[in-house]
Design an enzyme around this catalytic site. Structure first.
Site, PDB file in Angstrom:
ATOM      1  N   ASP A 123      -5.719  -8.361   6.377  1.00  0.00           N
ATOM      2  CA  ASP A 123      -5.403  -8.166   7.793  1.00  0.00           C
ATOM      3  C   ASP A 123      -6.544  -7.343   8.397  1.00  0.00           C
ATOM      4  O   ASP A 123      -7.579  -7.116   7.742  1.00  0.00           O
ATOM      5  CB  ASP A 123      -4.015  -7.514   7.969  1.00  0.00           C
ATOM      6  CG  ASP A 123      -3.988  -6.041   7.562  1.00  0.00           C
ATOM      7  OD1 ASP A 123      -4.986  -5.547   6.994  1.00  0.00           O
ATOM      8  OD2 ASP A 123      -2.962  -5.394   7.812  1.00  0.00           O
ATOM      9  N   HIS A 124      -6.340  -6.859   9.630  1.00  0.00           N
ATOM     10  CA  HIS A 124      -7.383  -6.065  10.296  1.00  0.00           C
ATOM     11  C   HIS A 124      -7.686  -4.782   9.514  1.00  0.00           C
ATOM     12  O   HIS A 124      -8.824  -4.336   9.471  1.00  0.00           O
ATOM     13  CB  HIS A 124      -6.964  -5.735  11.730  1.00  0.00           C
ATOM     14  CG  HIS A 124      -5.643  -5.044  11.813  1.00  0.00           C
ATOM     15  ND1 HIS A 124      -4.452  -5.700  11.562  1.00  0.00           N
ATOM     16  CD2 HIS A 124      -5.306  -3.747  12.079  1.00  0.00           C
ATOM     17  CE1 HIS A 124      -3.451  -4.843  11.695  1.00  0.00           C
ATOM     18  NE2 HIS A 124      -3.938  -3.659  11.999  1.00  0.00           N
ATOM     19  N   CYS A 163      -5.018  -4.981   2.677  1.00  0.00           N
ATOM     20  CA  CYS A 163      -4.560  -4.495   3.982  1.00  0.00           C
ATOM     21  C   CYS A 163      -4.807  -2.987   3.994  1.00  0.00           C
ATOM     22  O   CYS A 163      -5.566  -2.488   3.157  1.00  0.00           O
ATOM     23  CB  CYS A 163      -3.108  -4.883   4.269  1.00  0.00           C
ATOM     24  SG  CYS A 163      -1.853  -4.098   3.235  1.00  0.00           S
ATOM     25  N   GLY A 164      -4.215  -2.278   4.926  1.00  0.00           N
ATOM     26  CA  GLY A 164      -4.484  -0.845   5.013  1.00  0.00           C
ATOM     27  C   GLY A 164      -4.074  -0.107   3.756  1.00  0.00           C
ATOM     28  O   GLY A 164      -4.849   0.661   3.174  1.00  0.00           O
ATOM     29  N   THR A 165      -2.856  -0.358   3.316  1.00  0.00           N
ATOM     30  CA  THR A 165      -2.343   0.291   2.098  1.00  0.00           C
ATOM     31  C   THR A 165      -2.397  -0.627   0.880  1.00  0.00           C
ATOM     32  O   THR A 165      -2.293  -0.155  -0.253  1.00  0.00           O
ATOM     33  CB  THR A 165      -0.868   0.677   2.289  1.00  0.00           C
ATOM     34  OG1 THR A 165      -0.141  -0.528   2.584  1.00  0.00           O
ATOM     35  CG2 THR A 165      -0.689   1.672   3.428  1.00  0.00           C
ATOM     36  N   HIS A 180      -1.697  -7.359 -19.513  1.00  0.00           N
ATOM     37  CA  HIS A 180      -0.247  -7.363 -19.757  1.00  0.00           C
ATOM     38  C   HIS A 180       0.517  -8.336 -18.857  1.00  0.00           C
ATOM     39  O   HIS A 180       1.475  -8.956 -19.304  1.00  0.00           O
ATOM     40  CB  HIS A 180       0.344  -5.965 -19.542  1.00  0.00           C
ATOM     41  CG  HIS A 180      -0.129  -4.951 -20.534  1.00  0.00           C
ATOM     42  ND1 HIS A 180       0.591  -3.826 -20.853  1.00  0.00           N
ATOM     43  CD2 HIS A 180      -1.260  -4.884 -21.272  1.00  0.00           C
ATOM     44  CE1 HIS A 180      -0.071  -3.105 -21.756  1.00  0.00           C
ATOM     45  NE2 HIS A 180      -1.212  -3.736 -22.025  1.00  0.00           N
ATOM     46  N   ASN A 181       0.133  -8.379 -17.587  1.00  0.00           N
ATOM     47  CA  ASN A 181       0.917  -9.157 -16.606  1.00  0.00           C
ATOM     48  C   ASN A 181       0.255 -10.487 -16.248  1.00  0.00           C
ATOM     49  O   ASN A 181       0.833 -11.266 -15.493  1.00  0.00           O
ATOM     50  CB  ASN A 181       1.116  -8.372 -15.297  1.00  0.00           C
ATOM     51  CG  ASN A 181       1.517  -6.927 -15.505  1.00  0.00           C
ATOM     52  OD1 ASN A 181       0.838  -6.011 -15.035  1.00  0.00           O
ATOM     53  ND2 ASN A 181       2.614  -6.708 -16.208  1.00  0.00           N
ATOM     54  N   HIS A 187       3.848 -10.225 -24.181  1.00  0.00           N
ATOM     55  CA  HIS A 187       3.505 -10.268 -22.751  1.00  0.00           C
ATOM     56  C   HIS A 187       3.836 -11.636 -22.161  1.00  0.00           C
ATOM     57  O   HIS A 187       4.306 -11.730 -21.024  1.00  0.00           O
ATOM     58  CB  HIS A 187       2.032  -9.912 -22.542  1.00  0.00           C
ATOM     59  CG  HIS A 187       1.738  -8.479 -22.885  1.00  0.00           C
ATOM     60  ND1 HIS A 187       2.508  -7.443 -22.418  1.00  0.00           N
ATOM     61  CD2 HIS A 187       0.776  -7.919 -23.662  1.00  0.00           C
ATOM     62  CE1 HIS A 187       2.034  -6.293 -22.886  1.00  0.00           C
ATOM     63  NE2 HIS A 187       0.979  -6.566 -23.642  1.00  0.00           N
TER      64      HIS A 187
HETATM   65  C1  RB5 Z   1      -1.635  -2.161   9.595  1.00  0.00           C
HETATM   66  O1  RB5 Z   1      -1.685  -1.092  10.460  1.00  0.00           O
HETATM   67  C2  RB5 Z   1      -0.973  -1.743   8.295  1.00  0.00           C
HETATM   68  O2  RB5 Z   1       0.391  -1.594   8.501  1.00  0.00           O
HETATM   69  C3  RB5 Z   1      -1.243  -2.764   7.225  1.00  0.00           C
HETATM   70  O3  RB5 Z   1      -2.612  -2.924   7.059  1.00  0.00           O
HETATM   71  C4  RB5 Z   1      -0.692  -2.460   5.847  1.00  0.00           C
HETATM   72  O4  RB5 Z   1      -1.062  -1.183   5.441  1.00  0.00           O
HETATM   73  C5  RB5 Z   1       0.721  -2.728   5.632  1.00  0.00           C
HETATM   74  O5  RB5 Z   1       1.276  -2.587   4.542  1.00  0.00           O
END
Ligand code: RB5
Length: 142
Positions: A7-8, A64-66, A97-98, A133
């Site tokens: 994503d962004h 993504c961000g996280t 393992h996975n 496994h």
């Molecule tokens: C976007 O702001 C953020 O929510 C996304 O990148 C991600 O971290 C979601 O899990």
């Protein structure tokens, strides 16, 4: 062939990962997003997951961000084992393992240097093929 998407929040790190794959001579296809504009991570997690589940792509990388949202989305697709990794030990263990087929990372969690090491570890570590496994993975699939 590697399927990649973000994503962004993961856009800049994805560009660094793609440049790294190119340096390594590895082929990939970018499933988006293609700009830094705000967008919805499930769309890109699902696109990469479907590409890998189809068998056309051996592995996927989603960012993504996280790394959390996009890994949750990818894991909704049957036959996908997406592993969120923020360290090389996890990247190695999830391959051994996975037999994880998608690597997820959080661009707001790991720096670029570590992320590229995680990518290399994930791509270069084979599945152990240990009976226990294989059994556990088949239990995940149901
Ligand atoms: C976007 O702001 C953020 O929510 C996304 O990148 C991600 O971290 C979601 O899990």
């Amino acid at each position: 062939m590697i399927a990649i998407g973000s994503d962004h929040g993961g856009f800049e790190l994805k560009k660094a990962v793609m440049a790294h794959l190119e340096k390594r001579g590895l082929e990939y296809k970018d499933f988006g997003t293609y700009t830094k504009d705000s967008c919805d991570y499930p769309e890109y997690g699902r696109a990469v997951a479907l590409a890998v589940a189809s068998g056309e792509f051996e592995r996927g990388i989603v960012i993504c961000g996280t790394g959390i949202g996009i890994s949750i989305a990818a894991n909704k697709v049957p036959r996908i084992r997406a592993a969120l990794c923020g360290d090389c030990f996890s990247a190695q263990a999830t391959r051994e393992h996975n037999d994880a087929n998608i690597l997820a990372m959080g661009a707001r969690v790991v720096g670029e240097g570590l992320a590229l090491k995680i990518v290399d570890t994930f791509l270069d570590t084979p599945f152990s093929n240990d009976e226990r496994h294989i059994r556990r993975i088949s239990l995940i699939e149901g």
